[in-house]
Design a protein around this motif. Structure first.
Motif, PDB file in Angstrom:
ATOM      1  N   ILE A  11       9.528  -3.320   3.679  1.00 18.48           N
ATOM      2  CA  ILE A  11       8.591  -2.206   3.586  1.00 18.48           C
ATOM      3  C   ILE A  11       8.132  -2.022   2.143  1.00 18.48           C
ATOM      4  N   ARG A  12       9.060  -2.069   1.217  1.00 19.18           N
ATOM      5  CA  ARG A  12       8.708  -1.918  -0.199  1.00 19.18           C
ATOM      6  C   ARG A  12       7.753  -3.022  -0.647  1.00 19.18           C
ATOM      7  N   ASP A  24       1.367   7.845  -1.456  1.00 22.74           N
ATOM      8  CA  ASP A  24       0.274   7.509  -0.539  1.00 22.74           C
ATOM      9  C   ASP A  24       0.819   7.112   0.831  1.00 22.74           C
ATOM     10  N   LEU A  25       1.845   6.285   0.828  1.00 15.60           N
ATOM     11  CA  LEU A  25       2.437   5.827   2.083  1.00 15.60           C
ATOM     12  C   LEU A  25       3.006   6.998   2.868  1.00 15.60           C
ATOM     13  N   ALA A  26       3.683   7.885   2.178  1.00 16.69           N
ATOM     14  CA  ALA A  26       4.246   9.064   2.843  1.00 16.69           C
ATOM     15  C   ALA A  26       3.140   9.883   3.508  1.00 16.69           C
ATOM     16  N   HIS A  27       2.061  10.102   2.788  1.00 19.14           N
ATOM     17  CA  HIS A  27       0.944  10.877   3.330  1.00 19.14           C
ATOM     18  C   HIS A  27       0.353  10.190   4.564  1.00 19.14           C
ATOM     19  N   VAL A  31       5.181  11.458   6.652  1.00 18.64           N
ATOM     20  CA  VAL A  31       6.587  11.705   6.307  1.00 18.64           C
ATOM     21  C   VAL A  31       6.654  12.139   4.850  1.00 18.64           C
ATOM     22  N   SER A  32       7.819  12.523   4.392  1.00 23.07           N
ATOM     23  CA  SER A  32       7.967  12.942   2.994  1.00 23.07           C
ATOM     24  C   SER A  32       8.158  11.731   2.082  1.00 23.07           C
ATOM     25  N   VAL A  33       7.880  11.931   0.816  1.00 24.70           N
ATOM     26  CA  VAL A  33       8.115  10.887  -0.181  1.00 24.70           C
ATOM     27  C   VAL A  33       9.606  10.552  -0.217  1.00 24.70           C
ATOM     28  N   VAL A  57       1.888   1.925   9.378  1.00 24.09           N
ATOM     29  CA  VAL A  57       0.865   2.074   8.333  1.00 24.09           C
ATOM     30  C   VAL A  57       0.679   0.762   7.582  1.00 24.09           C
ATOM     31  N   LEU A  58       1.759   0.057   7.362  1.00 25.58           N
ATOM     32  CA  LEU A  58       1.721  -1.189   6.592  1.00 25.58           C
ATOM     33  C   LEU A  58       1.426  -2.412   7.450  1.00 25.58           C
ATOM     34  N   GLY A  59       1.302  -2.220   8.759  1.00 25.87           N
ATOM     35  CA  GLY A  59       1.020  -3.340   9.652  1.00 25.87           C
ATOM     36  C   GLY A  59       2.222  -4.219   9.909  1.00 25.87           C
TER      37      GLY A  59
END
Length: 65
Positions: A11-12, A24-27, A31-33, A57-59
């Protein structure tokens, strides 16, 4: 524990490749940061729903072994 760390690392890496911040990913995932940070580091106890949302979100696709 290895699977958790592997998922977090994937994921990272995908997030960095996409050029987006943890914030950005959290938004985008709703979810929260703090949750994104926990997923990426393999700490805490994020829900499966959160991990799936971030992955989507990241596919990325999560599969069972």
């Amino acid at each position: 524990m290895g699977d958790v760390l592997s998922i977090g690392a994937s994921i990272r890496s995908a997030r960095k490749d996409a050029g987006i911040t943890q914030e950005d990913l959290a938004h985008l995932a709703g979810v929260s940061v703090r949750t994104v940070r926990a997923i990426e580091t393999g700490t805490g106890n994020p829900s499966l729903h959160a991990v799936v949302a971030v992955s989507d979100v990241l596919g990325l696709r999560l599969t069972a072994r």
